[in-house]
Design a protein around this motif. Structure first.
Motif, PDB file in Angstrom:
ATOM      1  N   ASN A 184       0.865  -1.174   0.000  1.00 25.29           N
ATOM      2  CA  ASN A 184       0.000   0.000   0.000  1.00 25.29           C
ATOM      3  C   ASN A 184       0.903   1.224   0.000  1.00 25.29           C
ATOM      4  OD1 ASN A 184      -2.686  -1.297   0.465  1.00 25.29           O
ATOM      5  ND2 ASN A 184      -1.625  -2.000   2.304  1.00 25.29           N
ATOM      6  N   LEU A 185       0.697   2.134  -0.943  1.00 23.05           N
ATOM      7  CA  LEU A 185       1.534   3.323  -1.056  1.00 23.05           C
ATOM      8  C   LEU A 185       0.669   4.559  -1.279  1.00 23.05           C
ATOM      9  CD1 LEU A 185       4.082   1.874  -3.634  1.00 23.05           C
ATOM     10  CD2 LEU A 185       4.496   2.195  -1.198  1.00 23.05           C
ATOM     11  N   ILE A 186       1.127   5.680  -0.775  1.00 23.69           N
ATOM     12  CA  ILE A 186       0.554   6.977  -1.119  1.00 23.69           C
ATOM     13  C   ILE A 186       1.717   7.846  -1.553  1.00 23.69           C
ATOM     14  CG2 ILE A 186      -0.581   9.057  -0.273  1.00 23.69           C
ATOM     15  CD1 ILE A 186      -2.167   7.314   1.645  1.00 23.69           C
ATOM     16  N   GLY A 187       1.587   8.438  -2.724  1.00 21.88           N
ATOM     17  CA  GLY A 187       2.647   9.284  -3.240  1.00 21.88           C
ATOM     18  C   GLY A 187       2.163  10.128  -4.394  1.00 21.88           C
ATOM     19  N   ARG A 188       3.108  10.819  -5.023  1.00 26.58           N
ATOM     20  CA  ARG A 188       2.796  11.699  -6.157  1.00 26.58           C
ATOM     21  C   ARG A 188       3.442  11.163  -7.432  1.00 26.58           C
ATOM     22  NH1 ARG A 188       0.127  16.113  -4.925  1.00 26.58           N
ATOM     23  NH2 ARG A 188       0.176  16.865  -2.795  1.00 26.58           N
ATOM     24  N   LEU A 189       2.736  11.347  -8.539  1.00 25.83           N
ATOM     25  CA  LEU A 189       3.270  10.944  -9.833  1.00 25.83           C
ATOM     26  C   LEU A 189       4.420  11.874 -10.211  1.00 25.83           C
ATOM     27  CD1 LEU A 189      -0.054  10.359 -11.800  1.00 25.83           C
ATOM     28  CD2 LEU A 189       1.334   8.685 -10.592  1.00 25.83           C
ATOM     29  N   THR A 190       5.541  11.311 -10.624  1.00 26.01           N
ATOM     30  CA  THR A 190       6.710  12.119 -10.972  1.00 26.01           C
ATOM     31  C   THR A 190       6.637  12.667 -12.392  1.00 26.01           C
ATOM     32  OG1 THR A 190       7.952  10.199 -11.733  1.00 26.01           O
ATOM     33  CG2 THR A 190       8.182  10.822  -9.400  1.00 26.01           C
ATOM     34  N   LYS A 191       5.780  12.079 -13.225  1.00 23.91           N
ATOM     35  CA  LYS A 191       5.526  12.578 -14.585  1.00 23.91           C
ATOM     36  C   LYS A 191       4.173  12.032 -15.014  1.00 23.91           C
ATOM     37  CE  LYS A 191       8.176   8.839 -16.658  1.00 23.91           C
ATOM     38  NZ  LYS A 191       9.283   8.464 -17.497  1.00 23.91           N
ATOM     39  N   ASP A 192       3.676  12.488 -16.146  1.00 20.56           N
ATOM     40  CA  ASP A 192       2.388  12.000 -16.634  1.00 20.56           C
ATOM     41  C   ASP A 192       2.464  10.488 -16.851  1.00 20.56           C
ATOM     42  OD1 ASP A 192       1.422  14.585 -16.618  1.00 20.56           O
ATOM     43  OD2 ASP A 192       1.594  14.873 -18.778  1.00 20.56           O
TER      44      ASP A 192
END
Length: 133
Positions: free
Chosen positions: A5-13
């Protein structure tokens, strides 16, 4: 048991492609902050390669972009391949489910009528300091 399970931000499209059989495959990198800071007081992140398939892949590619925050549920899968005579080992998260948590734009943009949620693609972000429990 192999569950992640992870929560994070997309580094690119997200990168959406289709297999020869027509199956949608979306690859993306998720930046996940670590819970601690380094010796300089800076927060570090891990950059995790992920793959989603079928409708999950298409939804991710159509509705999320660089900077979007997502929650991912999946499993780890390792592999390897040859490149220039060297064995390269890989570790990917094979995504079962994605939750759209918000975008970077939600933090700074407001709609023309002053509504802070007018440009939102999903739930707003709340810092841990704002949670009462």
């Amino acid at each position: 048991m192999n569950t992640i399970n992870l929560i994070g931000r997309l580094t690119k499209d997200p990168d959406l492609r289709y297999s020869p059989n027509g199956v949608a495959i979306c690859t993306f990198t998720l930046a996940v902050n670590r819970d601690f800071t380094n010796q300089n007081g800076e927060r570090e992140a891990d950059f995790i390669q992920c793959k989603a398939f079928k409708k999950t892949a298409e939804n991710l590619a159509n509705y999320q972009q660089k900077g979007s925050q997502v929650g991912v549920v999946g499993r780890l899968q390792t592999g390897s391949y040859e490149k220039d005579g060297q064995r390269v080992y890989t570790t990917d998260v094979m995504v079962d489910r994605v939750e759209f948590l918000g975008s970077k734009a939600v933090q700074s943009n407001q709609g023309s009528n002053g509504d802070p949620f007018a440009n939102s693609k999903g739930p707003i972000e709340v810092s841990e300091d704002e949670i009462p429990f």
